[in-house]
Design an enzyme around this catalytic site. Structure first.
Site, PDB file in Angstrom:
ATOM      1  N   HIS A  61      78.873  51.275  40.648  1.00 56.42           N
ATOM      2  CA  HIS A  61      77.492  51.450  41.095  1.00 56.42           C
ATOM      3  C   HIS A  61      77.184  52.898  41.453  1.00 56.42           C
ATOM      4  O   HIS A  61      78.056  53.622  41.916  1.00 56.42           O
ATOM      5  CB  HIS A  61      77.223  50.602  42.352  1.00 56.42           C
ATOM      6  CG  HIS A  61      77.567  49.168  42.197  1.00 56.42           C
ATOM      7  ND1 HIS A  61      78.238  48.462  43.175  1.00 56.42           N
ATOM      8  CD2 HIS A  61      77.358  48.288  41.192  1.00 56.42           C
ATOM      9  CE1 HIS A  61      78.407  47.213  42.780  1.00 56.42           C
ATOM     10  NE2 HIS A  61      77.890  47.080  41.586  1.00 56.42           N
ATOM     11  N   LYS A  71      79.142  58.746  49.230  1.00 51.86           N
ATOM     12  CA  LYS A  71      79.840  57.718  50.002  1.00 51.86           C
ATOM     13  C   LYS A  71      81.154  58.265  50.523  1.00 51.86           C
ATOM     14  O   LYS A  71      81.882  58.939  49.811  1.00 51.86           O
ATOM     15  CB  LYS A  71      80.132  56.498  49.125  1.00 51.86           C
ATOM     16  CG  LYS A  71      78.889  55.817  48.602  1.00 51.86           C
ATOM     17  CD  LYS A  71      79.236  54.667  47.671  1.00 51.86           C
ATOM     18  CE  LYS A  71      77.957  54.021  47.157  1.00 51.86           C
ATOM     19  NZ  LYS A  71      78.242  52.961  46.174  1.00 51.86           N
ATOM     20  N   TYR A 131      82.112  52.060  54.445  1.00 50.01           N
ATOM     21  CA  TYR A 131      81.736  53.341  53.852  1.00 50.01           C
ATOM     22  C   TYR A 131      80.420  53.835  54.415  1.00 50.01           C
ATOM     23  O   TYR A 131      79.501  53.076  54.682  1.00 50.01           O
ATOM     24  CB  TYR A 131      81.714  53.284  52.325  1.00 50.01           C
ATOM     25  CG  TYR A 131      80.753  52.304  51.701  1.00 50.01           C
ATOM     26  CD1 TYR A 131      79.510  52.705  51.232  1.00 50.01           C
ATOM     27  CD2 TYR A 131      81.110  50.962  51.555  1.00 50.01           C
ATOM     28  CE1 TYR A 131      78.646  51.802  50.634  1.00 50.01           C
ATOM     29  CE2 TYR A 131      80.256  50.059  50.961  1.00 50.01           C
ATOM     30  CZ  TYR A 131      79.025  50.490  50.498  1.00 50.01           C
ATOM     31  OH  TYR A 131      78.167  49.585  49.917  1.00 50.01           O
TER      32      TYR A 131
END
Length: 182
Positions: A61, A71, A131
């Site tokens: 993603h 992230k 995350y």
């Protein structure tokens, strides 16, 4: 904190300094000043957490401009194979990826910057993944690549009969069929 460079520029692995004693251990998982001193400049605005069982593959993603997400990934319980694929069109490593094992035991973190698709597979019986992101979820900017894309040919370290993937991830396009760029 020890910063470990990977084969792809801007993808880094962070090894925290852990202070163990008879009670357990302590470490700083995030310190904005120390990250900045090491060239990591993101304004994280949200923490996300997932729990998955063995064989689950989440990804690949990303969010495209104008809402890209960086992230900072770590594992609270269990072990995963974390993967980031370079989708920066002008990058010399476009389409290449880096894999790193993150676990509660090794306490490593993976910094996935803008322009990378991200995913992971669960190698332990279960895993809890936390995350940080620097941008909120934006549905219209969401993109992805099928986990079993033949061009990327990622070895997720999970047996074929163990793989568990969401319906949403099963219908993602292949690398050769993407119609967007970062």
């Amino acid at each position: 904190m020890n910063i470990e460079k990977t084969a792809i520029q801007d993808l880094i692995i962070i090894n925290p300094t852990v202070f163990p004693d008879e009670r357990g251990y302590f470490f700083e998982a995030y310190n904005k000043t120390k990250f900045a001193e090491n060239g990591i400049h993101y304004n994280f605005i949200q923490d996300n957490q997932s729990f998955s069982k063995r064989g689950v593959i989440r990804g690949l993603h990303l969010q495209i401009n104008p809402f890209p997400q960086a992230k900072l990934v770590r594992v609270l319980e269990g072990e995963i194979l974390d993967i980031a694929v370079d989708f920066r069109k002008n990058s010399p490593t476009y389409g290449q990826y880096v894999c790193v094992v993150l676990s509660a035991e090794n306490k490593k973190q993976f910094m996935v910057p803008h322009g990378f698709a991200h995913g992971f597979s669960v190698l332990s019986e279960t895993a809890s993944v936390l995350y940080k992101v620097d941008q909120v979820y934006h549905k219209d900017s969401e993109r992805g690549i099928r986990y079993n894309d033949p061009v990327l040919n990622i070895d997720w370290k999970v047996e074929a009969d163990e793989v568990i993937v969401s319906e949403k991830d099963l219908i993602l396009p292949s690398f050769n069929d993407i119609d967007w760029e970062f």
